[in-house]
Design an enzyme around this catalytic site. Structure first.
Site, PDB file in Angstrom:
ATOM      1  N   GLY A   1      77.979  15.127  55.396  1.00  0.00           N
ATOM      2  CA  GLY A   1      77.447  15.839  54.500  1.00  0.00           C
ATOM      3  C   GLY A   1      78.497  15.962  53.269  1.00  0.00           C
ATOM      4  N   SER A   2      77.832  15.664  51.997  1.00  0.00           N
ATOM      5  CA  SER A   2      78.839  15.702  50.752  1.00  0.00           C
ATOM      6  C   SER A   2      78.041  15.796  49.589  1.00  0.00           C
ATOM      7  CB  SER A   2      79.766  14.716  50.736  1.00  0.00           C
ATOM      8  OG  SER A   2      80.655  14.708  51.993  1.00  0.00           O
ATOM      9  N   ARG A   3      78.792  15.237  48.451  1.00  0.00           N
ATOM     10  CA  ARG A   3      77.991  14.877  47.181  1.00  0.00           C
ATOM     11  C   ARG A   3      78.568  13.863  46.601  1.00  0.00           C
ATOM     12  NH1 ARG A   3      77.256  19.459  42.677  1.00  0.00           N
ATOM     13  NH2 ARG A   3      77.211  17.936  40.842  1.00  0.00           N
TER      14      ARG A   3
END
Length: 177
Positions: free
Chosen positions: A141-143
């Site tokens: 999970g990240s951006r």
């Protein structure tokens, strides 16, 4: 746990649109924001930033939004704010990848949050990439931020849209008169 790990690290085969004037998403996820900014470090121009949030259920392999040459690769230590927070683009630990294409440039920032502990790129300086090529991976999970010169692109998506890396058209290259 083993089943989830296999699911998480999946890497589906994808073929990017052949049209050289389309720009594709660099990550699977939901478009969090589209913002006009001034990018003075690498692009040195007014720019548009498209931010994509990746949940734990998205494919985490990142892909090149445009074809071109890898002109810069860098790792930047920083904070671990939640990646849905706007300030994460500026302050969080991240990798930066600058792709210089024949018609435009794209700065890709792989941004970590409090859960994601690692982002990696699989590139070398001056390497050529094709639109949709695998460029790296975010773990858990990240951006992903894609930044383009504002004068070069017309964004065709909106916040809340779900996108797929290497497949979803996010912008069109503005054609010269």
């Amino acid at each position: 746990a083993a089943g989830y790990m296999l699911y998480f690290f999946r890497d589906p085969q994808r073929t990017a649109p052949a049209d050289p004037n389309v720009i594709v998403a660099g990550a699977d996820g939901v478009v969090m924001s589209i913002k006009e900014i001034r990018e003075d470090e690498y692009l040195k121009t007014d720019a548009v930033r498209i931010s994509i949030f990746l949940s734990l259920f998205d494919v985490h392999v990142n892909r090149a939004p445009i074809a071109g040459k890898i002109a810069f690769l860098g790792y930047f230590p920083g904070e671990r704010f939640f990646t849905f927070d706007e300030k994460s683009s500026e302050f969080n630990q991240h990798n930066s990848i600058l792709i210089e294409g024949p018609q435009t440039r794209c700065l890709v920032n792989q941004i970590v949050g409090p859960v994601a502990r690692r982002v990696v790129y699989w590139l070398k300086l001056n390497q050529m990439v094709q639109k949709g090529d695998r460029i790296g991976m975010m773990k858990f999970g990240s951006r992903l931020d894609m930044i383009f010169p504002k004068a070069d692109v017309e964004v065709v998506i909106k916040p809340g849209d779900r996108v797929q890396a290497g497949l979803t058209v996010v912008a069109l290259r503005k054609l010269s008169d």
